[in-house]
Write an enzyme that holds these catalytic residues in place. Structure first.
Site, PDB file in Angstrom:
ATOM      1  N   ASP A  19       0.791  -1.239   0.000  1.00 24.31           N
ATOM      2  CA  ASP A  19       0.000   0.000   0.000  1.00 24.31           C
ATOM      3  C   ASP A  19       0.823   1.289   0.000  1.00 24.31           C
ATOM      4  O   ASP A  19       0.519   2.238   0.748  1.00 24.31           O
ATOM      5  CB  ASP A  19      -0.952   0.019   1.201  1.00 24.31           C
ATOM      6  CG  ASP A  19      -2.031  -1.052   1.128  1.00 24.31           C
ATOM      7  OD1 ASP A  19      -1.921  -1.962   0.285  1.00 24.31           O
ATOM      8  OD2 ASP A  19      -2.974  -1.009   1.944  1.00 24.31           O
ATOM      9  N   LYS A 105      -7.008  -4.562  -3.659  1.00 30.68           N
ATOM     10  CA  LYS A 105      -7.877  -5.141  -2.625  1.00 30.68           C
ATOM     11  C   LYS A 105      -8.969  -4.149  -2.231  1.00 30.68           C
ATOM     12  O   LYS A 105      -8.833  -2.953  -2.472  1.00 30.68           O
ATOM     13  CB  LYS A 105      -7.064  -5.564  -1.407  1.00 30.68           C
ATOM     14  CG  LYS A 105      -6.277  -4.448  -0.734  1.00 30.68           C
ATOM     15  CD  LYS A 105      -5.343  -5.021   0.324  1.00 30.68           C
ATOM     16  CE  LYS A 105      -4.379  -3.993   0.869  1.00 30.68           C
ATOM     17  NZ  LYS A 105      -4.952  -2.986   1.732  1.00 30.68           N
ATOM     18  N   CYS A 144      -2.355  -2.644   7.505  1.00 25.73           N
ATOM     19  CA  CYS A 144      -2.265  -3.548   6.350  1.00 25.73           C
ATOM     20  C   CYS A 144      -0.997  -4.400   6.355  1.00 25.73           C
ATOM     21  O   CYS A 144      -1.023  -5.537   5.895  1.00 25.73           O
ATOM     22  CB  CYS A 144      -2.423  -2.748   5.067  1.00 25.73           C
ATOM     23  SG  CYS A 144      -4.105  -2.055   4.955  1.00 25.73           S
TER      24      CYS A 144
END
Ligand code: ZN
Length: 197
Positions: A19, A105, A144
């Protein structure tokens, strides 16, 4: 592993960059403090994996504009990483190669997904390539990265946490530290870029 030992990259290793998107960097809508500091460090890992001919994966939040994690829908976060916006793009300085595998995602309104394995083809792609060790860093340590590492460990991967290439949200001041401790307790090992042989 003793932090001073060096690690030789080998067949079966993959890099997972979590990310590294504009909205999670300073100036973004859900900025992680000092998140920009990990960009050049991750680029060094990327080069090491590229040099060794090893696969590189990059996960990303890829939300619709009405995603369930946004406050307007009752979620905890401001709008972030709305697909195809500037905020969802990878950090400009991140030197991802063209053949990096991008894993999107939380692409539909619900549910949310912190882990790169959650609702994605990441595990299948890794299995096809015969991957057994994952080197994982990015943002954020306490969300995450934590979720991705926990899933990786429970799926049976060996995990090296890139301790010089993670930063935490720290909603509570020690969240990042606690997340690191939890990952290590569950079996992750830590590594810094200078320890890559
Ligand atoms: Zn999100």
């Amino acid at each position: 592993m003793n932090a001073q030992d060096s690690i030789k990259l080998q067949t079966g290793d993959a890099l997972i960059v979590v990310d590294m998107q504009n909205d999670f960097l300073p100036g973004g809508s859900l900025a992680v403090a000092y998140g920009d500091e990990v960009v050049p460090v991750l680029s060094r890992y990327i080069h090491a994996f590229k040099e060794n001919g090893l696969p590189i994966f990059a996960t990303r939040d890829w939300h619709p504009s009405n995603h369930c994690s946004f406050k307007a829908q009752g979620g905890p976060w401001p709008p972030h990483c709305i697909r195809s916006t500037k905020g969802a793009e990878f950090a400009a300085g991140l030197q991802l190669p063209e053949d990096a595998v991008i894993i999107s995602k939380a692409t539909s309104q619900e549910p949310d997904a912190y882990s790169g394995f959650d609702g994605t083809e990441l595990h299948d792609r890794l299995q096809i390539l015969g991957i057994n060790r994952l080197f994982t860093g990015g943002l954020a340590t306490d969300y995450c990265v934590l979720s991705t590492v926990k899933d990786a460990l429970s799926l049976g991967y060996g995990v090296y946490l890139l301790e010089d290439a993670i930063r935490a949200v720290n909603v509570h001041p020690d969240d990042g530290k606690k997340a690191e401790e939890e990952m290590i307790r569950l079996g992750a090992k830590t590594i810094k870029v200078e320890h890559i042989a």
